[in-house]
Scaffold this active site. Sequence first.
Site, PDB file in Angstrom:
ATOM      1  N   ASP A 395       0.783  -1.228   0.000  1.00  0.00           N
ATOM      2  CA  ASP A 395       0.000   0.000   0.000  1.00  0.00           C
ATOM      3  C   ASP A 395       0.816   1.280   0.000  1.00  0.00           C
ATOM      4  O   ASP A 395       0.272   2.350  -0.253  1.00  0.00           O
ATOM      5  CB  ASP A 395      -0.984   0.001   1.165  1.00  0.00           C
ATOM      6  CG  ASP A 395      -2.113  -1.005   0.936  1.00  0.00           C
ATOM      7  OD1 ASP A 395      -2.343  -1.368  -0.238  1.00  0.00           O
ATOM      8  OD2 ASP A 395      -2.756  -1.412   1.905  1.00  0.00           O
ATOM      9  N   TYR A 483     -10.448  -1.235   2.028  1.00  0.00           N
ATOM     10  CA  TYR A 483     -10.069  -1.642   3.379  1.00  0.00           C
ATOM     11  C   TYR A 483      -9.722  -0.468   4.270  1.00  0.00           C
ATOM     12  O   TYR A 483      -9.175   0.529   3.808  1.00  0.00           O
ATOM     13  CB  TYR A 483      -8.893  -2.630   3.342  1.00  0.00           C
ATOM     14  CG  TYR A 483      -9.360  -3.986   3.784  1.00  0.00           C
ATOM     15  CD1 TYR A 483      -9.641  -4.209   5.132  1.00  0.00           C
ATOM     16  CD2 TYR A 483      -9.595  -5.006   2.885  1.00  0.00           C
ATOM     17  CE1 TYR A 483     -10.134  -5.428   5.554  1.00  0.00           C
ATOM     18  CE2 TYR A 483     -10.088  -6.226   3.303  1.00  0.00           C
ATOM     19  CZ  TYR A 483     -10.358  -6.429   4.632  1.00  0.00           C
ATOM     20  OH  TYR A 483     -10.856  -7.622   5.048  1.00  0.00           O
ATOM     21  N   TYR A 485      -7.696   0.402   7.902  1.00  0.00           N
ATOM     22  CA  TYR A 485      -6.771  -0.109   8.904  1.00  0.00           C
ATOM     23  C   TYR A 485      -6.682   0.881  10.054  1.00  0.00           C
ATOM     24  O   TYR A 485      -6.387   2.062   9.849  1.00  0.00           O
ATOM     25  CB  TYR A 485      -5.382  -0.321   8.308  1.00  0.00           C
ATOM     26  CG  TYR A 485      -5.359  -1.351   7.198  1.00  0.00           C
ATOM     27  CD1 TYR A 485      -5.441  -2.707   7.502  1.00  0.00           C
ATOM     28  CD2 TYR A 485      -5.274  -0.971   5.868  1.00  0.00           C
ATOM     29  CE1 TYR A 485      -5.417  -3.664   6.487  1.00  0.00           C
ATOM     30  CE2 TYR A 485      -5.257  -1.914   4.855  1.00  0.00           C
ATOM     31  CZ  TYR A 485      -5.331  -3.261   5.168  1.00  0.00           C
ATOM     32  OH  TYR A 485      -5.316  -4.189   4.169  1.00  0.00           O
ATOM     33  N   ASP A 543      15.921   2.419  21.993  1.00  0.00           N
ATOM     34  CA  ASP A 543      17.088   2.948  22.711  1.00  0.00           C
ATOM     35  C   ASP A 543      16.872   2.625  24.176  1.00  0.00           C
ATOM     36  O   ASP A 543      16.318   3.436  24.908  1.00  0.00           O
ATOM     37  CB  ASP A 543      17.196   4.474  22.538  1.00  0.00           C
ATOM     38  CG  ASP A 543      17.750   4.864  21.178  1.00  0.00           C
ATOM     39  OD1 ASP A 543      18.067   3.968  20.374  1.00  0.00           O
ATOM     40  OD2 ASP A 543      17.859   6.079  20.921  1.00  0.00           O
ATOM     41  N   GLU A 585      23.286  -9.946  12.587  1.00  0.00           N
ATOM     42  CA  GLU A 585      21.977  -9.661  11.982  1.00  0.00           C
ATOM     43  C   GLU A 585      21.311 -10.921  11.438  1.00  0.00           C
ATOM     44  O   GLU A 585      20.090 -11.069  11.538  1.00  0.00           O
ATOM     45  CB  GLU A 585      22.143  -8.602  10.876  1.00  0.00           C
ATOM     46  CG  GLU A 585      22.455  -7.230  11.452  1.00  0.00           C
ATOM     47  CD  GLU A 585      22.795  -6.182  10.405  1.00  0.00           C
ATOM     48  OE1 GLU A 585      23.361  -6.550   9.350  1.00  0.00           O
ATOM     49  OE2 GLU A 585      22.518  -4.994  10.643  1.00  0.00           O
ATOM     50  N   PHE A 677      19.482  -5.602   4.351  1.00  0.00           N
ATOM     51  CA  PHE A 677      19.829  -5.033   5.664  1.00  0.00           C
ATOM     52  C   PHE A 677      20.454  -6.135   6.529  1.00  0.00           C
ATOM     53  O   PHE A 677      21.281  -5.880   7.392  1.00  0.00           O
ATOM     54  CB  PHE A 677      18.593  -4.515   6.408  1.00  0.00           C
ATOM     55  CG  PHE A 677      17.848  -3.367   5.774  1.00  0.00           C
ATOM     56  CD1 PHE A 677      18.131  -2.926   4.493  1.00  0.00           C
ATOM     57  CD2 PHE A 677      16.857  -2.711   6.497  1.00  0.00           C
ATOM     58  CE1 PHE A 677      17.428  -1.869   3.932  1.00  0.00           C
ATOM     59  CE2 PHE A 677      16.151  -1.655   5.949  1.00  0.00           C
ATOM     60  CZ  PHE A 677      16.438  -1.245   4.659  1.00  0.00           C
ATOM     61  N   HIS A 699      -6.860 -14.025   6.283  1.00  0.00           N
ATOM     62  CA  HIS A 699      -8.288 -13.686   6.317  1.00  0.00           C
ATOM     63  C   HIS A 699      -9.037 -14.553   5.312  1.00  0.00           C
ATOM     64  O   HIS A 699      -8.869 -14.389   4.108  1.00  0.00           O
ATOM     65  CB  HIS A 699      -8.474 -12.197   5.998  1.00  0.00           C
ATOM     66  CG  HIS A 699      -9.866 -11.722   6.195  1.00  0.00           C
ATOM     67  ND1 HIS A 699     -10.287 -10.466   5.839  1.00  0.00           N
ATOM     68  CD2 HIS A 699     -10.956 -12.339   6.722  1.00  0.00           C
ATOM     69  CE1 HIS A 699     -11.563 -10.327   6.137  1.00  0.00           C
ATOM     70  NE2 HIS A 699     -11.996 -11.448   6.661  1.00  0.00           N
TER      71      HIS A 699
HETATM   72 CU   LIG Z   1      -9.265  -9.076   4.834  1.00  0.00          CU
END
Ligand SMILES: [Cu+2]
Length: 786
Positions: A395, A483, A485, A543, A585, A677, A699
């Site tokens: 999105d 949708y 959120y 931190d 990492e 990363f 879902h």
């Molecule tokens: Cu959904």
Amino acid sequence: MGSGSRSNRCLLFSTVILSVVCIGLVVALIVIIFKDDDRDRNAHPKVDDCDVIQQDVSEQESQNPTVFQDLTEKEIEALTNYLYSRPEFDLVRPSANKTNANFVFMAELHLPNKSEVIAHLDQRGRQPAREAKVIIIRGKSSDQQINEIVVGPLPNPSYHHPVPGINASLPYFYRPMTDDDYGSVIANLTNTVHSEFGDIFRSCYGSSVKDCGDKCLTFVYASTFSPASSGTNMRKTWYWLNYDVEYYVLHPVDFSVLVGFYHGQTNIEIVWFQGKQFKTLQEAKTIAPKCTTRSFPVVDRNLFSTMNQRGAVPEAAKKRAPIHVEPDGKRYTVKGRHVHYMKWSFDFRMSTAYGPQVYDIKFDGERIVYELGLQEISVFYTGHSPQQRFSDYMDSAELIGPSGTGLVPGADCPDHAMFFDTKHVTETSERPLVVKNVFCLFELNTGEPIRRHHSYSKTEGAFYEGMENSILVLRTIVTIENYDYIFDFKFFQNGVLETKGMSTGYVLGNAFSEMERKYGFQIQDFISANYHSHMFNFKVDLDINGTSNRYEMIHVKVETATNEFSANNDNFSQGMIEREIIDTEKKAAYKFNFENPSYHVFYNNATTDKYGNHRAYRLINQGMMKQILPEGRNKEPAINWARYQTAVTRHKPEEAHSSSMYTEFDVYDPVVNFQRFIDDDESIVDQDLVVWVTMGVHHIPHKEDLPVTTTPGMGLSFVLQPFNYFDEDPSMYSLDVIRIEPHHGNVNVLKYAHATGSKMTCVPRKTNFFDVIKVEPSIIFESTNG
Ligand SMILES: [Cu+2]
Ligand SMILES: *[C@@H]1O[C@H](CO)[C@@H](O)[C@H](O)[C@H]1NC(C)=O
Ligand SMILES: *[C@@H]1O[C@H](CO)[C@@H](O)[C@H](O)[C@H]1NC(C)=O
Ligand SMILES: *[C@@H]1O[C@H](CO)[C@@H](O)[C@H](O)[C@H]1NC(C)=O
Ligand SMILES: *[C@@H]1O[C@H](CO)[C@@H](O)[C@H](O)[C@H]1NC(C)=O
Ligand SMILES: *[C@@H]1O[C@H](CO)[C@@H](O)[C@H](O)[C@H]1NC(C)=O
Ligand SMILES: *[C@@H]1O[C@H](CO)[C@@H](O)[C@H](O)[C@H]1NC(C)=O
Ligand SMILES: *[C@@H]1O[C@H](CO)[C@@H](O)[C@H](O)[C@H]1NC(C)=O
């Protein structure tokens, strides 16, 4: 989710003249509202208006924006002047034809390097220069490209340079779809399709795309066909056909077209009709199978896809629902976007690209989190029909910030909440796009005890003590097409910080066919709603007691040993803890394994208490989801942050975000590749650490997702909890407690703040929101006159 209308970005602030009219009307309204208040005052004598405990929510527009504050009006103006006056940018204005032109796609605050900010905040160092990040799409030059630049210092810009960590010249092909891209197609598409399919639509669907009065079909919903799925580096979009009724995503018909974009021209590449694909409209028309006849939906308040109140009302439901009261006024203060609540303090803003961001979160004056912000929202659909099958959305390609629109008191947030505005600079508007009520802030009595103990028995001492759990909530809601959120940041009095995401809004309907049974349930006469997954990624720059932090996993293991207390000397098994410093990492890229329970704690090795414990915070991911798609294939690399429930990396200015707005098209060479990363596998011992948290939900829609998905059961959250950080529960100071003790055969009740019998000095103020939107409807709907 991808789409054609993107209406939220077109919200335009009123013109000056309109504003003057509005101010007049607002003044008139205030008079009316005060009259109303007078009536309240009569009903409740001696009531003060508690909201008047002055909160300064103005933007400190004037002179001194803080380091985290969104760009001010003045800065935006200076920035715009700078950009449009530099010949090397050669920009056209938002209202111009942007095809093959250079234009500003968006601009927002560019955060200074953390070290500078910390020096400024903690050592009273100079405030770092205010800077803007600007995304310029260069369509004009023969070397078309996208440039991400930093411009500063605001409000008197004199320099610009590429954004650190981002290639100075990004492929033009990566540019997000704009309103122009989508919109330019619809008229042509409608005409073309109508001339071939007008009659077929009428006989199959009782409707058409043209000359249809109030019974139309529309191509307003569109979804990008990623190169990862199309197999070619081309910009292509599926246009869906839906009945144009409330709400259209639940009224698809089994027709879609794949449109390719080539140098300003478009071309229909695939026609999908009644479960079959065709190369052209003519072919589809000639050899298409017979359609299942449908008639235009009956539009009334009972139409299943509308949210109109309906159904029999039980007697008790005719009374009003409970509301919140702040008997002594607000227990938090706000200055600009800086908030104090009990021992908490923080700053917040709305990033245009990424959505809600919270900064410099401190408890009792000690920083716990430097930056806590949404990075990406994804939804991956499934299905047989291609338009649904390939609907995989990231999105941020839509810009998450401007998708946050006006919150409504009494529904989105309690009536007693405070509301905050934001503004955005985007390609759609010359003036900053002002969005009202985009955040709300409120104290919430959760109705649960935060702690209690009841010693009933005399032999155990006989006492009771308990405390109500009141928290501060910062909320925003973004609507990405169908949708919605809801994002909450919750501040608890005991030092816990919770970040929550919930989904609501419409499921994306798919025309039902037997082929869809594998992917979902038929939920209405013509509709299947298919399985999809929602995922969120957050950045948490912790931190804990300074910036030098360690990540430790405390494993819960089993120990089996001889039992010297057993008559038969049988072995005994029990749990035990084993501490492990996670030093690189790669080791910190965490995939949940049910067999290996563990805590994830973060601390500064330099500080220990007298017992040798580190002052730590624990991260609890309560919203984990297994991302099931194979790694490295199709669109999975675009959400490679979803491979890990948490990942811990070193803080780096050039790894500022885990995703970008280019993910629809950059799959073969991502601008931001989160996996990288991790892959350099740096040491994370005694470093400034960032935790990337992924949450999600599988879902599988069901009938009760009609008309819209409800939030209970859809909440995902992660919690930061103090872990040996304090010597005891830091909310012990709170007066929100009740203690009951025995007293000479009677009881003593200690209620501290619960001023027994004393009057409330405030009553909830009536919100004037519903009057204000009548004079300023653009708070709630896109304005049609601009
Ligand atoms: Cu959904
Ligand atoms: C915009 O410009 C392009 C290329 O210069 C041109 O083909 C197109 O027709 C223009 N569109 C409008 C709406 O003027
Ligand atoms: C900020 O950090 C980046 C990346 O580490 C670096 O290139 C740049 O010089 C820094 N800027 C300042 C002003 O310190
Ligand atoms: C930057 O992108 C260009 C293509 O736009 C590419 O040729 C170049 O290799 C990239 N540079 C880096 C450092 O990735
Ligand atoms: C209009 O649509 C037709 C059919 O797809 C296509 O051939 C033509 O190029 C389109 N025109 C434009 C300006 O995109
Ligand atoms: C770290 O903890 C110690 C001990 O409580 C405290 O004195 C110090 O101020 C803390 N430092 C930071 C940066 O929080
Ligand atoms: C009991 O535990 C000990 C120590 O772990 C182990 O060596 C031994 O094999 C165990 N005996 C049984 C009967 O499980
Ligand atoms: C971590 O702290 C312990 C004492 O708490 C100390 O012995 C050790 O040297 C420290 N490690 C580092 C790398 O600073």
